[in-house]
Design a protein around this motif. Structure first.
Motif, PDB file in Angstrom:
ATOM      1  N   PHE A 171      -3.861  10.994  -2.538  1.00  0.00           N
ATOM      2  CA  PHE A 171      -2.510  11.068  -1.998  1.00  0.00           C
ATOM      3  C   PHE A 171      -2.245  12.430  -1.370  1.00  0.00           C
ATOM      4  O   PHE A 171      -2.608  13.467  -1.916  1.00  0.00           O
ATOM      5  CB  PHE A 171      -1.505  10.790  -3.116  1.00  0.00           C
ATOM      6  N   ASP A 172      -1.571  12.404  -0.218  1.00  0.00           N
ATOM      7  CA  ASP A 172      -1.188  13.624   0.482  1.00  0.00           C
ATOM      8  C   ASP A 172       0.187  14.076  -0.014  1.00  0.00           C
ATOM      9  O   ASP A 172       1.191  13.420   0.213  1.00  0.00           O
ATOM     10  CB  ASP A 172      -1.149  13.362   1.994  1.00  0.00           C
TER      11      ASP A 172
ATOM     12  N   ASP B 298       0.853  -1.182   0.000  1.00  0.00           N
ATOM     13  CA  ASP B 298       0.000   0.000   0.000  1.00  0.00           C
ATOM     14  C   ASP B 298       0.894   1.238   0.000  1.00  0.00           C
ATOM     15  O   ASP B 298       1.651   1.477   0.943  1.00  0.00           O
ATOM     16  CB  ASP B 298      -0.904  -0.003   1.233  1.00  0.00           C
TER      17      ASP B 298
ATOM     18  N   THR C 229      -0.908  14.583  -8.465  1.00  0.00           N
ATOM     19  CA  THR C 229       0.176  14.670  -7.480  1.00  0.00           C
ATOM     20  C   THR C 229       1.125  15.819  -7.819  1.00  0.00           C
ATOM     21  O   THR C 229       1.472  16.033  -8.983  1.00  0.00           O
ATOM     22  CB  THR C 229       0.967  13.356  -7.434  1.00  0.00           C
TER      23      THR C 229
ATOM     24  N   CYS D 132      -3.055   4.407  -5.521  1.00  0.00           N
ATOM     25  CA  CYS D 132      -2.877   5.414  -4.472  1.00  0.00           C
ATOM     26  C   CYS D 132      -3.852   6.551  -4.761  1.00  0.00           C
ATOM     27  O   CYS D 132      -3.596   7.425  -5.593  1.00  0.00           O
ATOM     28  CB  CYS D 132      -1.444   5.924  -4.457  1.00  0.00           C
TER      29      CYS D 132
ATOM     30  N   ARG E 179       0.275   4.288   0.455  1.00  0.00           N
ATOM     31  CA  ARG E 179       0.033   5.237   1.550  1.00  0.00           C
ATOM     32  C   ARG E 179       0.849   4.863   2.776  1.00  0.00           C
ATOM     33  O   ARG E 179       1.406   5.726   3.454  1.00  0.00           O
ATOM     34  CB  ARG E 179      -1.461   5.291   1.866  1.00  0.00           C
ATOM     35  N   GLU E 180       0.922   3.563   3.067  1.00  0.00           N
ATOM     36  CA  GLU E 180       1.746   3.113   4.191  1.00  0.00           C
ATOM     37  C   GLU E 180       3.225   3.360   3.911  1.00  0.00           C
ATOM     38  O   GLU E 180       3.985   3.714   4.811  1.00  0.00           O
ATOM     39  CB  GLU E 180       1.495   1.625   4.455  1.00  0.00           C
TER      40      GLU E 180
END
Length: 386
Positions: free
Chosen positions: A204-205, A175, A230, A201, A177-178
Protein backbone atom coordinates in the motif's frame (compact mmCIF):
# COMPACT_ATOMS: atom_id res chain seq x y z
CA UNK A 1 -40.68 6.01 -6.51
CA UNK A 2 -43.51 6.43 -8.90
CA UNK A 3 -43.99 8.89 -11.70
CA UNK A 4 -46.66 10.70 -9.68
CA UNK A 5 -46.64 11.95 -6.12
CA UNK A 6 -49.56 11.13 -3.88
CA UNK A 7 -51.14 14.04 -2.07
CA UNK A 8 -50.97 11.93 1.09
CA UNK A 9 -48.13 13.41 3.14
CA UNK A 10 -47.18 9.94 4.38
CA UNK A 11 -45.95 9.00 0.89
CA UNK A 12 -42.61 10.42 -0.01
CA UNK A 13 -41.97 10.46 -3.74
CA UNK A 14 -39.24 12.05 -5.75
CA UNK A 15 -40.57 12.34 -9.28
CA UNK A 16 -41.52 15.79 -10.41
CA UNK A 17 -44.46 14.75 -12.58
CA UNK A 18 -47.73 16.60 -11.88
CA UNK A 19 -50.89 14.73 -10.79
CA UNK A 20 -51.88 13.72 -14.29
CA UNK A 21 -51.52 10.79 -16.65
CA UNK A 22 -47.94 11.74 -17.60
CA UNK A 23 -45.49 8.90 -17.15
CA UNK A 24 -42.18 10.61 -17.95
CA UNK A 25 -40.44 13.02 -15.56
CA UNK A 26 -40.93 16.71 -16.34
CA UNK A 27 -38.70 19.65 -15.72
CA UNK A 28 -39.40 22.21 -13.00
CA UNK A 29 -40.82 24.70 -15.48
CA UNK A 30 -43.10 22.05 -17.03
CA UNK A 31 -44.57 21.12 -13.67
CA UNK A 32 -44.89 24.70 -12.50
CA UNK A 33 -46.76 25.65 -15.66
CA UNK A 34 -49.29 22.79 -15.19
CA UNK A 35 -50.04 23.52 -11.55
CA UNK A 36 -53.51 24.99 -11.06
CA UNK A 37 -53.73 28.58 -9.93
CA UNK A 38 -55.54 28.57 -6.59
CA UNK A 39 -56.67 31.25 -4.18
CA UNK A 40 -53.76 30.31 -1.99
CA UNK A 41 -51.44 30.77 -4.97
CA UNK A 42 -52.73 34.31 -5.39
CA UNK A 43 -52.16 34.99 -1.71
CA UNK A 44 -48.68 33.43 -1.73
CA UNK A 45 -47.58 35.96 -4.34
CA UNK A 46 -47.53 38.49 -1.53
CA UNK A 47 -45.11 36.35 0.53
CA UNK A 48 -41.51 37.29 -0.31
CA UNK A 49 -39.85 34.32 -1.91
CA UNK A 50 -36.88 34.61 0.46
CA UNK A 51 -39.23 34.21 3.45
CA UNK A 52 -40.88 31.19 1.84
CA UNK A 53 -37.48 29.61 1.24
CA UNK A 54 -36.51 30.24 4.86
CA UNK A 55 -39.70 28.53 6.05
CA UNK A 56 -38.97 25.51 3.86
CA UNK A 57 -35.42 25.27 5.19
CA UNK A 58 -36.76 24.92 8.75
CA UNK A 59 -38.84 21.81 7.97
CA UNK A 60 -37.03 18.72 9.33
CA UNK A 61 -36.42 15.72 7.04
CA UNK A 62 -38.03 13.80 5.48
CA UNK A 63 -39.37 16.77 3.56
CA UNK A 64 -43.09 16.42 2.67
CA UNK A 65 -43.23 16.23 -1.13
CA UNK A 66 -46.93 17.16 -1.06
CA UNK A 67 -45.86 20.80 -0.60
CA UNK A 68 -44.89 20.81 -4.27
CA UNK A 69 -48.60 20.94 -5.10
CA UNK A 70 -49.61 23.91 -2.98
CA UNK A 71 -48.66 26.57 -5.51
CA UNK A 72 -46.00 27.57 -8.03
CA UNK A 73 -44.15 29.53 -5.35
CA UNK A 74 -44.22 26.57 -2.99
CA UNK A 75 -42.98 24.32 -5.78
CA UNK A 76 -39.93 26.43 -6.56
CA UNK A 77 -39.15 26.89 -2.85
CA UNK A 78 -39.59 23.18 -2.06
CA UNK A 79 -38.01 21.30 -4.94
CA UNK A 80 -34.42 21.52 -3.74
CA UNK A 81 -35.42 20.31 -0.27
CA UNK A 82 -37.27 17.30 -1.72
CA UNK A 83 -34.10 16.20 -3.51
CA UNK A 84 -31.63 17.22 -0.82
CA UNK A 85 -31.95 13.89 1.00
CA UNK A 86 -34.07 11.58 -1.18
CA UNK A 87 -35.76 8.74 0.67
CA UNK A 88 -34.90 5.88 -1.69
CA UNK A 89 -36.18 2.32 -1.70
CA UNK A 90 -36.35 -0.52 -4.25
CA UNK A 91 -39.81 0.76 -5.28
CA UNK A 92 -38.81 4.29 -6.22
CA UNK A 93 -35.14 3.87 -7.13
CA UNK A 94 -35.50 3.28 -10.89
CA UNK A 95 -37.78 6.32 -11.45
CA UNK A 96 -35.30 8.34 -9.41
CA UNK A 97 -32.47 7.23 -11.70
CA UNK A 98 -34.59 8.15 -14.73
CA UNK A 99 -35.40 11.59 -13.34
CA UNK A 100 -31.82 12.37 -12.36
CA UNK A 101 -30.51 11.14 -15.72
CA UNK A 102 -32.97 13.13 -17.81
CA UNK A 103 -32.05 16.54 -16.43
CA UNK A 104 -29.03 18.47 -15.20
CA UNK A 105 -31.18 20.34 -12.67
CA UNK A 106 -32.16 17.87 -9.97
CA UNK A 107 -28.74 16.31 -9.36
CA UNK A 108 -27.32 19.59 -8.11
CA UNK A 109 -29.78 19.54 -5.17
CA UNK A 110 -28.72 16.13 -3.80
CA UNK A 111 -26.60 16.39 -0.64
CA UNK A 112 -27.12 12.94 0.93
CA UNK A 113 -27.33 9.91 -1.37
CA UNK A 114 -28.33 6.88 0.69
CA UNK A 115 -28.59 3.63 -1.30
CA UNK A 116 -28.29 1.22 1.62
CA UNK A 117 -31.80 -0.15 1.03
CA UNK A 118 -31.16 -0.78 -2.66
CA UNK A 119 -30.41 -4.44 -3.31
CA UNK A 120 -31.36 -6.12 -6.59
CA UNK A 121 -31.77 -2.89 -8.56
CA UNK A 122 -28.42 -1.44 -7.46
CA UNK A 123 -26.56 -1.93 -10.74
CA UNK A 124 -23.09 -0.45 -11.20
CA UNK A 125 -24.24 1.54 -14.20
CA UNK A 126 -27.08 3.17 -12.22
CA UNK A 127 -24.81 3.99 -9.28
CA UNK A 128 -22.17 5.46 -11.54
CA UNK A 129 -24.73 7.52 -13.47
CA UNK A 130 -26.36 9.17 -10.48
CA UNK A 131 -22.97 9.83 -8.86
CA UNK A 132 -21.89 11.70 -11.99
CA UNK A 133 -25.14 13.70 -12.02
CA UNK A 134 -24.81 14.56 -8.32
CA UNK A 135 -21.03 14.98 -8.26
CA UNK A 136 -21.09 18.76 -7.82
CA UNK A 137 -23.27 18.71 -4.71
CA UNK A 138 -23.25 15.31 -2.96
CA UNK A 139 -21.65 15.38 0.49
CA UNK A 140 -22.60 11.96 1.89
CA UNK A 141 -22.76 8.71 -0.06
CA UNK A 142 -23.87 5.35 1.32
CA UNK A 143 -23.32 2.56 -1.19
CA UNK A 144 -25.92 -0.13 -2.04
CA UNK A 145 -25.68 -3.63 -0.62
CA UNK A 146 -24.84 -5.38 -3.86
CA UNK A 147 -22.36 -4.04 -6.37
CA UNK A 148 -19.86 -1.23 -6.35
CA UNK A 149 -17.41 -1.79 -9.18
CA UNK A 150 -14.85 0.14 -11.16
CA UNK A 151 -17.29 2.55 -12.85
CA UNK A 152 -18.72 3.93 -9.56
CA UNK A 153 -15.17 4.31 -8.23
CA UNK A 154 -14.30 6.46 -11.24
CA UNK A 155 -17.41 8.57 -10.60
CA UNK A 156 -16.46 9.04 -6.94
CA UNK A 157 -13.30 10.84 -8.06
CA UNK A 158 -15.40 13.77 -9.27
CA UNK A 159 -17.38 14.18 -6.04
CA UNK A 160 -15.09 16.83 -4.60
CA UNK A 161 -17.51 17.88 -1.83
CA UNK A 162 -17.83 14.33 -0.48
CA UNK A 163 -17.46 14.19 3.32
CA UNK A 164 -18.81 10.67 4.01
CA UNK A 165 -18.09 7.57 1.92
CA UNK A 166 -19.71 4.49 3.45
CA UNK A 167 -19.11 1.20 1.62
CA UNK A 168 -19.68 -1.02 4.66
CA UNK A 169 -22.65 -2.92 3.17
CA UNK A 170 -21.14 -3.64 -0.26
CA UNK A 171 -21.04 -7.40 -0.91
CA UNK A 172 -19.06 -7.25 -4.14
CA UNK A 173 -15.28 -7.58 -3.90
CA UNK A 174 -13.55 -4.21 -4.03
CA UNK A 175 -9.84 -3.72 -4.70
CA UNK A 176 -8.65 -1.32 -2.01
CA UNK A 177 -5.91 0.04 -4.26
CA UNK A 178 -8.53 1.22 -6.74
CA UNK A 179 -10.55 2.67 -3.89
CA UNK A 180 -7.66 4.73 -2.56
CA UNK A 181 -6.79 5.99 -6.02
CA UNK A 182 -10.39 7.19 -6.34
CA UNK A 183 -10.45 9.12 -3.04
CA UNK A 184 -6.89 10.39 -2.70
CA UNK A 185 -7.79 13.92 -3.86
CA UNK A 186 -11.06 14.29 -1.96
CA UNK A 187 -10.01 17.11 0.33
CA UNK A 188 -13.31 17.21 2.24
CA UNK A 189 -13.55 13.46 2.99
CA UNK A 190 -13.64 12.89 6.76
CA UNK A 191 -15.49 9.54 7.08
CA UNK A 192 -14.43 6.37 5.23
CA UNK A 193 -15.88 2.91 5.84
CA UNK A 194 -14.24 0.01 4.01
CA UNK A 195 -16.38 -2.58 2.19
CA UNK A 196 -16.77 -5.84 4.08
CA UNK A 197 -15.65 -7.80 1.01
CA UNK A 198 -12.50 -5.83 0.23
CA UNK A 199 -9.47 -7.81 -0.94
CA UNK A 200 -5.96 -7.89 0.50
CA UNK A 201 -4.06 -4.66 0.13
CA UNK A 202 -0.37 -5.49 -0.32
CA UNK A 203 2.27 -2.87 -1.00
CA UNK A 204 0.00 0.00 0.00
CA UNK A 205 1.12 3.53 -0.87
CA UNK A 206 0.80 5.64 2.30
CA UNK A 207 0.47 8.82 0.26
CA UNK A 208 -2.99 7.79 -0.93
CA UNK A 209 -4.84 8.62 2.30
CA UNK A 210 -7.33 11.51 2.07
CA UNK A 211 -5.74 14.49 3.84
CA UNK A 212 -8.53 15.25 6.35
CA UNK A 213 -9.74 11.79 7.34
CA UNK A 214 -11.28 11.75 10.83
CA UNK A 215 -13.32 8.52 11.02
CA UNK A 216 -12.07 5.18 9.65
CA UNK A 217 -14.00 1.91 9.48
CA UNK A 218 -11.76 -1.08 8.72
CA UNK A 219 -13.40 -4.20 7.30
CA UNK A 220 -12.96 -7.01 4.81
CA UNK A 221 -9.86 -8.87 3.72
CA UNK A 222 -7.24 -6.48 5.05
CA UNK A 223 -4.13 -8.29 6.24
CA UNK A 224 -1.85 -8.12 9.25
CA UNK A 225 0.80 -6.59 6.99
CA UNK A 226 -1.59 -3.78 6.05
CA UNK A 227 -2.18 -2.86 9.70
CA UNK A 228 1.46 -3.25 10.67
CA UNK A 229 3.19 -1.48 7.77
CA UNK A 230 0.69 1.26 6.94
CA UNK A 231 1.27 4.76 8.26
CA UNK A 232 -2.23 5.92 9.17
CA UNK A 233 -3.15 9.63 9.12
CA UNK A 234 -2.73 11.44 12.41
CA UNK A 235 -6.10 13.09 11.84
CA UNK A 236 -8.06 9.93 12.78
CA UNK A 237 -10.00 10.15 16.05
CA UNK A 238 -12.68 7.48 15.51
CA UNK A 239 -11.91 3.85 14.62
CA UNK A 240 -14.20 0.92 13.85
CA UNK A 241 -13.19 -2.67 13.06
CA UNK A 242 -15.75 -5.20 11.80
CA UNK A 243 -15.81 -8.19 9.43
CA UNK A 244 -12.02 -8.63 9.61
CA UNK A 245 -11.57 -12.42 9.55
CA UNK A 246 -7.79 -12.47 9.02
CA UNK A 247 -6.57 -9.94 11.58
CA UNK A 248 -4.55 -11.35 14.49
CA UNK A 249 -4.07 -9.89 17.96
CA UNK A 250 -0.52 -8.67 17.35
CA UNK A 251 -1.59 -6.65 14.30
CA UNK A 252 -4.41 -5.00 16.27
CA UNK A 253 -1.94 -4.04 19.01
CA UNK A 254 0.39 -2.59 16.36
CA UNK A 255 -2.47 -0.48 15.00
CA UNK A 256 -3.50 0.72 18.46
CA UNK A 257 0.06 1.59 19.40
CA UNK A 258 0.18 3.91 16.38
CA UNK A 259 -3.29 5.45 16.57
CA UNK A 260 -4.18 4.93 20.24
CA UNK A 261 -3.18 8.36 21.65
CA UNK A 262 -5.23 10.06 18.92
CA UNK A 263 -8.44 8.08 19.34
CA UNK A 264 -11.55 9.42 21.08
CA UNK A 265 -13.97 6.66 20.01
CA UNK A 266 -13.30 2.97 19.24
CA UNK A 267 -15.68 0.20 18.25
CA UNK A 268 -14.90 -3.48 17.66
CA UNK A 269 -17.61 -5.77 16.32
CA UNK A 270 -18.04 -9.54 16.59
CA UNK A 271 -16.87 -11.73 14.90
CA UNK A 272 -13.10 -11.35 14.51
CA UNK A 273 -12.23 -15.01 14.30
CA UNK A 274 -8.45 -14.84 14.80
CA UNK A 275 -8.51 -12.46 17.77
CA UNK A 276 -7.69 -14.09 21.11
CA UNK A 277 -10.18 -14.21 23.98
CA UNK A 278 -8.24 -11.53 25.89
CA UNK A 279 -6.80 -9.74 22.87
CA UNK A 280 -8.40 -6.36 23.66
CA UNK A 281 -7.58 -6.23 27.38
CA UNK A 282 -4.88 -3.54 26.92
CA UNK A 283 -7.05 -1.27 24.76
CA UNK A 284 -7.40 1.44 27.43
CA UNK A 285 -3.64 1.42 27.94
CA UNK A 286 -3.07 1.97 24.22
CA UNK A 287 -5.79 4.65 24.07
CA UNK A 288 -5.20 7.02 27.00
CA UNK A 289 -7.56 9.69 25.62
CA UNK A 290 -10.50 7.44 24.74
CA UNK A 291 -14.02 8.76 25.51
CA UNK A 292 -16.22 6.02 24.00
CA UNK A 293 -15.52 2.29 23.76
CA UNK A 294 -17.68 -0.46 22.26
CA UNK A 295 -16.24 -3.95 22.55
CA UNK A 296 -17.52 -7.57 22.61
CA UNK A 297 -16.85 -9.44 25.82
CA UNK A 298 -15.59 -12.29 23.61
CA UNK A 299 -12.24 -10.47 23.34
CA UNK A 300 -11.82 -9.02 26.85
CA UNK A 301 -11.65 -10.17 30.45
CA UNK A 302 -12.02 -8.37 33.79
CA UNK A 303 -8.31 -7.53 33.52
CA UNK A 304 -9.17 -4.82 30.99
CA UNK A 305 -10.19 -2.75 34.03
CA UNK A 306 -7.18 -3.61 36.18
CA UNK A 307 -4.41 -1.11 37.14
CA UNK A 308 -2.10 -2.96 34.73
CA UNK A 309 -4.20 -1.78 31.79
CA UNK A 310 -5.81 1.45 33.03
CA UNK A 311 -3.98 4.48 34.35
CA UNK A 312 -5.76 6.34 37.19
CA UNK A 313 -8.02 9.11 35.93
CA UNK A 314 -8.65 7.66 32.47
CA UNK A 315 -11.16 9.94 30.62
CA UNK A 316 -13.48 7.15 29.35
CA UNK A 317 -17.14 8.25 29.61
CA UNK A 318 -19.17 5.61 27.72
CA UNK A 319 -18.66 1.83 27.78
CA UNK A 320 -20.68 -0.42 25.48
CA UNK A 321 -20.37 -4.16 26.14
CA UNK A 322 -21.60 -6.48 23.40
CA UNK A 323 -21.68 -10.26 23.60
CA UNK A 324 -22.00 -13.10 21.09
CA UNK A 325 -23.98 -15.20 23.57
CA UNK A 326 -21.57 -18.11 23.29
CA UNK A 327 -20.92 -20.22 26.39
CA UNK A 328 -18.49 -18.71 28.88
CA UNK A 329 -18.55 -15.16 27.50
CA UNK A 330 -21.01 -13.71 30.02
CA UNK A 331 -18.72 -14.37 33.00
CA UNK A 332 -15.58 -12.69 31.67
CA UNK A 333 -16.50 -9.25 33.00
CA UNK A 334 -19.05 -8.39 35.66
CA UNK A 335 -20.92 -5.29 36.75
CA UNK A 336 -18.88 -4.99 39.95
CA UNK A 337 -15.67 -4.87 37.93
CA UNK A 338 -16.90 -1.64 36.36
CA UNK A 339 -18.21 -0.25 39.64
CA UNK A 340 -14.86 -0.86 41.37
CA UNK A 341 -12.94 0.76 38.51
CA UNK A 342 -15.09 3.87 38.92
CA UNK A 343 -14.88 3.98 42.73
CA UNK A 344 -11.12 3.36 42.78
CA UNK A 345 -10.51 6.27 40.41
CA UNK A 346 -9.33 4.25 37.42
CA UNK A 347 -12.37 5.28 35.34
CA UNK A 348 -13.82 8.20 37.32
CA UNK A 349 -15.64 9.78 34.36
CA UNK A 350 -17.63 6.75 33.22
CA UNK A 351 -21.28 7.74 33.38
CA UNK A 352 -23.00 5.57 30.73
CA UNK A 353 -22.74 1.79 30.48
CA UNK A 354 -24.66 -0.18 27.87
CA UNK A 355 -24.68 -3.95 28.24
CA UNK A 356 -26.02 -6.68 25.99
CA UNK A 357 -28.88 -8.67 27.43
CA UNK A 358 -26.81 -11.74 26.53
CA UNK A 359 -24.55 -10.94 29.49
CA UNK A 360 -27.41 -12.02 31.75
CA UNK A 361 -27.31 -8.92 33.94
CA UNK A 362 -30.45 -8.20 35.94
CA UNK A 363 -31.36 -5.17 38.01
CA UNK A 364 -32.26 -7.56 40.83
CA UNK A 365 -28.63 -8.72 41.12
CA UNK A 366 -26.73 -7.03 43.94
CA UNK A 367 -23.68 -6.32 41.73
CA UNK A 368 -25.81 -4.73 39.01
CA UNK A 369 -27.73 -2.67 41.57
CA UNK A 370 -24.45 -1.33 42.94
CA UNK A 371 -23.32 -0.29 39.45
CA UNK A 372 -26.67 1.41 38.86
CA UNK A 373 -26.28 3.34 42.11
CA UNK A 374 -22.73 4.44 41.22
CA UNK A 375 -23.76 5.59 37.74
CA UNK A 376 -26.89 7.38 39.00
CA UNK A 377 -24.65 9.78 40.93
CA UNK A 378 -23.23 11.00 37.59
CA UNK A 379 -24.93 13.71 35.55
CA UNK A 380 -27.17 11.99 32.98
CA UNK A 381 -25.57 8.70 34.00
CA UNK A 382 -27.10 5.24 33.99
CA UNK A 383 -27.00 1.60 32.94
CA UNK A 384 -28.85 0.38 29.85
CA UNK A 385 -29.41 -3.31 29.11
CA UNK A 386 -30.60 -4.06 25.59
Amino acid sequence: MSSSISSDSSSYGLSTSPPSTATSPLSMSDLASELPETDFDLQSRHIPFEILELIMSLIPPPFPAALLYVSRAFYHASIKHVYQRPNLSPKNYLPFVTTISSSDIFGKYVRVLDLRFIIQSGKNSYTSRILRRCSKSVEEFYAPQTSFGYAPLISVRHCHKLRVLDLSLVCETVDLRELFLAIRNLQSLTVLNFPRSSVFCVGFDNSLWPPNLDTLGLAGGISDEFLTNTIFPHTITTLTMAHCPFIKTEAVHSLLSQLGPLLKSVRFAFPMMTLTTNGLDPILRYCPNLRQLSVPTDYITHRMLSPDNVSPGHPLEMLDLDCSGMLGQSNKIQADDIALAILEGLLPKVRIVRASIKLGWSKDDEEVSELIEVLSEKENGGLWIA
